[in-house]
Design a protein around this motif. Structure first.
Motif, PDB file in Angstrom:
ATOM      1  N   PRO A   9       0.833  -1.209   0.000  1.00 51.77           N
ATOM      2  CA  PRO A   9       0.000   0.000   0.000  1.00 51.77           C
ATOM      3  C   PRO A   9       0.864   1.254   0.000  1.00 51.77           C
ATOM      4  O   PRO A   9       1.877   1.317   0.706  1.00 51.77           O
ATOM      5  CB  PRO A   9      -0.792  -0.116   1.315  1.00 51.77           C
ATOM      6  CG  PRO A   9      -0.752  -1.559   1.683  1.00 51.77           C
ATOM      7  CD  PRO A   9       0.562  -2.074   1.168  1.00 51.77           C
ATOM      8  N   LEU A  10       0.473   2.239  -0.818  1.00 50.50           N
ATOM      9  CA  LEU A  10       1.258   3.473  -0.898  1.00 50.50           C
ATOM     10  C   LEU A  10       1.336   4.172   0.457  1.00 50.50           C
ATOM     11  O   LEU A  10       2.341   4.794   0.794  1.00 50.50           O
ATOM     12  CB  LEU A  10       0.662   4.397  -1.962  1.00 50.50           C
ATOM     13  CG  LEU A  10       0.923   3.928  -3.404  1.00 50.50           C
ATOM     14  CD1 LEU A  10      -0.008   4.623  -4.383  1.00 50.50           C
ATOM     15  CD2 LEU A  10       2.375   4.168  -3.800  1.00 50.50           C
ATOM     16  N   ARG A  11       0.263   4.065   1.221  1.00 52.48           N
ATOM     17  CA  ARG A  11       0.261   4.683   2.562  1.00 52.48           C
ATOM     18  C   ARG A  11       1.352   4.089   3.454  1.00 52.48           C
ATOM     19  O   ARG A  11       1.913   4.760   4.312  1.00 52.48           O
ATOM     20  CB  ARG A  11      -1.106   4.512   3.226  1.00 52.48           C
ATOM     21  CG  ARG A  11      -2.186   5.388   2.621  1.00 52.48           C
ATOM     22  CD  ARG A  11      -3.438   5.389   3.485  1.00 52.48           C
ATOM     23  NE  ARG A  11      -4.598   5.935   2.799  1.00 52.48           N
ATOM     24  CZ  ARG A  11      -4.801   7.240   2.578  1.00 52.48           C
ATOM     25  NH1 ARG A  11      -3.917   8.116   2.973  1.00 52.48           N
ATOM     26  NH2 ARG A  11      -5.891   7.649   1.963  1.00 52.48           N
ATOM     27  N   GLU A  12       1.606   2.797   3.225  1.00 58.43           N
ATOM     28  CA  GLU A  12       2.650   2.121   4.005  1.00 58.43           C
ATOM     29  C   GLU A  12       4.027   2.677   3.644  1.00 58.43           C
ATOM     30  O   GLU A  12       4.873   2.897   4.512  1.00 58.43           O
ATOM     31  CB  GLU A  12       2.589   0.622   3.712  1.00 58.43           C
ATOM     32  CG  GLU A  12       3.240  -0.266   4.761  1.00 58.43           C
ATOM     33  CD  GLU A  12       3.042  -1.742   4.436  1.00 58.43           C
ATOM     34  OE1 GLU A  12       4.031  -2.388   4.054  1.00 58.43           O
ATOM     35  OE2 GLU A  12       1.883  -2.224   4.542  1.00 58.43           O
ATOM     36  N   LEU A  13       4.218   2.907   2.323  1.00 58.88           N
ATOM     37  CA  LEU A  13       5.487   3.479   1.875  1.00 58.88           C
ATOM     38  C   LEU A  13       5.643   4.901   2.412  1.00 58.88           C
ATOM     39  O   LEU A  13       6.741   5.338   2.757  1.00 58.88           O
ATOM     40  CB  LEU A  13       5.551   3.490   0.345  1.00 58.88           C
ATOM     41  CG  LEU A  13       5.759   2.146  -0.347  1.00 58.88           C
ATOM     42  CD1 LEU A  13       5.685   2.312  -1.863  1.00 58.88           C
ATOM     43  CD2 LEU A  13       7.105   1.547   0.040  1.00 58.88           C
ATOM     44  N   ASP A  87      -4.565  12.606  -9.200  1.00 59.13           N
ATOM     45  CA  ASP A  87      -5.411  12.815 -10.362  1.00 59.13           C
ATOM     46  C   ASP A  87      -4.562  12.951 -11.629  1.00 59.13           C
ATOM     47  O   ASP A  87      -3.712  13.833 -11.716  1.00 59.13           O
ATOM     48  CB  ASP A  87      -6.232  14.102 -10.138  1.00 59.13           C
ATOM     49  CG  ASP A  87      -7.236  14.322 -11.258  1.00 59.13           C
ATOM     50  OD1 ASP A  87      -7.219  13.535 -12.221  1.00 59.13           O
ATOM     51  OD2 ASP A  87      -8.019  15.274 -11.151  1.00 59.13           O
ATOM     52  N   PRO A  88      -4.764  12.059 -12.631  1.00 62.77           N
ATOM     53  CA  PRO A  88      -3.973  12.151 -13.857  1.00 62.77           C
ATOM     54  C   PRO A  88      -4.214  13.451 -14.626  1.00 62.77           C
ATOM     55  O   PRO A  88      -3.436  13.803 -15.505  1.00 62.77           O
ATOM     56  CB  PRO A  88      -4.429  10.947 -14.678  1.00 62.77           C
ATOM     57  CG  PRO A  88      -5.484  10.261 -13.917  1.00 62.77           C
ATOM     58  CD  PRO A  88      -5.709  10.972 -12.615  1.00 62.77           C
ATOM     59  N   GLU A  89      -5.302  14.167 -14.305  1.00 63.42           N
ATOM     60  CA  GLU A  89      -5.608  15.411 -15.023  1.00 63.42           C
ATOM     61  C   GLU A  89      -4.957  16.624 -14.353  1.00 63.42           C
ATOM     62  O   GLU A  89      -5.055  17.739 -14.861  1.00 63.42           O
ATOM     63  CB  GLU A  89      -7.135  15.625 -15.063  1.00 63.42           C
ATOM     64  CG  GLU A  89      -7.923  14.462 -15.664  1.00 63.42           C
ATOM     65  CD  GLU A  89      -7.579  14.240 -17.128  1.00 63.42           C
ATOM     66  OE1 GLU A  89      -7.399  15.231 -17.848  1.00 63.42           O
ATOM     67  OE2 GLU A  89      -7.452  13.056 -17.532  1.00 63.42           O
ATOM     68  N   ALA A  90      -4.307  16.399 -13.241  1.00 64.17           N
ATOM     69  CA  ALA A  90      -3.757  17.537 -12.493  1.00 64.17           C
ATOM     70  C   ALA A  90      -2.433  17.992 -13.084  1.00 64.17           C
ATOM     71  O   ALA A  90      -1.383  17.934 -12.441  1.00 64.17           O
ATOM     72  CB  ALA A  90      -3.606  17.168 -11.018  1.00 64.17           C
ATOM     73  N   ASP A 112      -3.321   5.762  -7.894  1.00 66.17           N
ATOM     74  CA  ASP A 112      -4.227   6.285  -6.872  1.00 66.17           C
ATOM     75  C   ASP A 112      -3.481   6.255  -5.537  1.00 66.17           C
ATOM     76  O   ASP A 112      -3.027   5.192  -5.103  1.00 66.17           O
ATOM     77  CB  ASP A 112      -5.471   5.376  -6.823  1.00 66.17           C
ATOM     78  CG  ASP A 112      -6.506   5.887  -5.830  1.00 66.17           C
ATOM     79  OD1 ASP A 112      -6.136   6.702  -4.948  1.00 66.17           O
ATOM     80  OD2 ASP A 112      -7.668   5.465  -5.929  1.00 66.17           O
ATOM     81  N   PRO A 113      -3.351   7.416  -4.881  1.00 68.14           N
ATOM     82  CA  PRO A 113      -2.584   7.439  -3.620  1.00 68.14           C
ATOM     83  C   PRO A 113      -3.158   6.517  -2.552  1.00 68.14           C
ATOM     84  O   PRO A 113      -2.461   6.142  -1.601  1.00 68.14           O
ATOM     85  CB  PRO A 113      -2.656   8.907  -3.190  1.00 68.14           C
ATOM     86  CG  PRO A 113      -3.676   9.560  -4.044  1.00 68.14           C
ATOM     87  CD  PRO A 113      -3.844   8.732  -5.275  1.00 68.14           C
ATOM     88  N   ARG A 114      -4.424   6.143  -2.705  1.00 74.50           N
ATOM     89  CA  ARG A 114      -5.029   5.219  -1.726  1.00 74.50           C
ATOM     90  C   ARG A 114      -4.791   3.766  -2.112  1.00 74.50           C
ATOM     91  O   ARG A 114      -5.178   2.846  -1.414  1.00 74.50           O
ATOM     92  CB  ARG A 114      -6.540   5.480  -1.618  1.00 74.50           C
ATOM     93  CG  ARG A 114      -6.862   6.807  -0.965  1.00 74.50           C
ATOM     94  CD  ARG A 114      -8.249   7.262  -1.345  1.00 74.50           C
ATOM     95  NE  ARG A 114      -8.325   7.501  -2.797  1.00 74.50           N
ATOM     96  CZ  ARG A 114      -9.410   7.953  -3.433  1.00 74.50           C
ATOM     97  NH1 ARG A 114     -10.515   8.181  -2.770  1.00 74.50           N
ATOM     98  NH2 ARG A 114      -9.379   8.160  -4.731  1.00 74.50           N
TER      99      ARG A 114
END
Ligand SMILES: [Zn+2]
Length: 183
Positions: A9-13, A87-90, A112-114
């Motif tokens: 999980p990205l949150r773990e990283l 967001d890929p549009e950001a 997705d950061p989540r």
């Protein structure tokens, strides 16, 4: 499945707050190889960006597109990649981080950061990019099967087409003449 390369999980990283390292060796299910895929991988969560770098190598058996023989080729990759977390549009926010989504080679990977980072998938994708579009076994390639190995006379005499008959008799004449001249 390469042991140890399970999705993280990205949150773990992010919580780790430092670089995570992987050393790996194993087989990719989607890319059968003669030798295990070996390499290393580093990932660092930097807020809006995941910086991933690593190298991997293996040997794969290909089939030559021309002579259809099998041959082995080493595949190796060394990559340093920035993955956009959000967001890929950001585009504006990406630009602030030095990522240009509109540039020619700015095909920015997004996650997705989540969600999770999948190290095994990353390794598979980087190695897959190294597979040439055309497989050619090398300078010693014997060429297309049959067409190159067939003697030219064989096709001529085997032909049932009567139009070849004139050519066949001509060849016979030439053969007789050369025998005569040799005497
Ligand atoms: Zn070949």
């Amino acid at each position: 499945m390469i042991p140890g390369l399970e999705p993280v999980p990205l949150r773990e990283l992010q919580a780790l707050g430092s670089v995570r390292n992987w050393e790996f060796e194993g087989q990719l299910d989607e890319l059968p190889s003669l030798t295990p895929v070996r390499g290393n991988l580093q990932a660092e969560h930097r807020g809006n960006i995941l910086e991933v770098s690593g190298s991997a190598q293996t040997i794969i058996c290909f089939c030559c597109d021309r002579c259809l023989k099998q041959f082995n080729r080493k595949l190796s990759t060394q990559v340093n990649e920035l993955i956009w977390l959000g967001d890929p549009e950001a585009a504006e926010a990406m630009a602030e981080q030095g990522l240009d989504a509109s540039s020619v080679d700015g095909l920015v990977e997004c996650l997705d950061p989540r969600g999770s980072f999948e190290p095994e998938r990353w390794v598979f994708e980087q190695l897959s990019l190294q597979i040439p579009a055309v497989n050619f076994c090398g300078d010693d390639c014997s060429g297309m099967p049959q067409a190159a190995n067939q003697a030219p006379h064989a096709s001529l005499s085997a032909a049932a087409d009567p139009r070849w008959q004139a050519l066949l008799s001509l060849r016979a004449d030439v053969g007789e003449e050369s025998e005569v001249s040799r005497d």
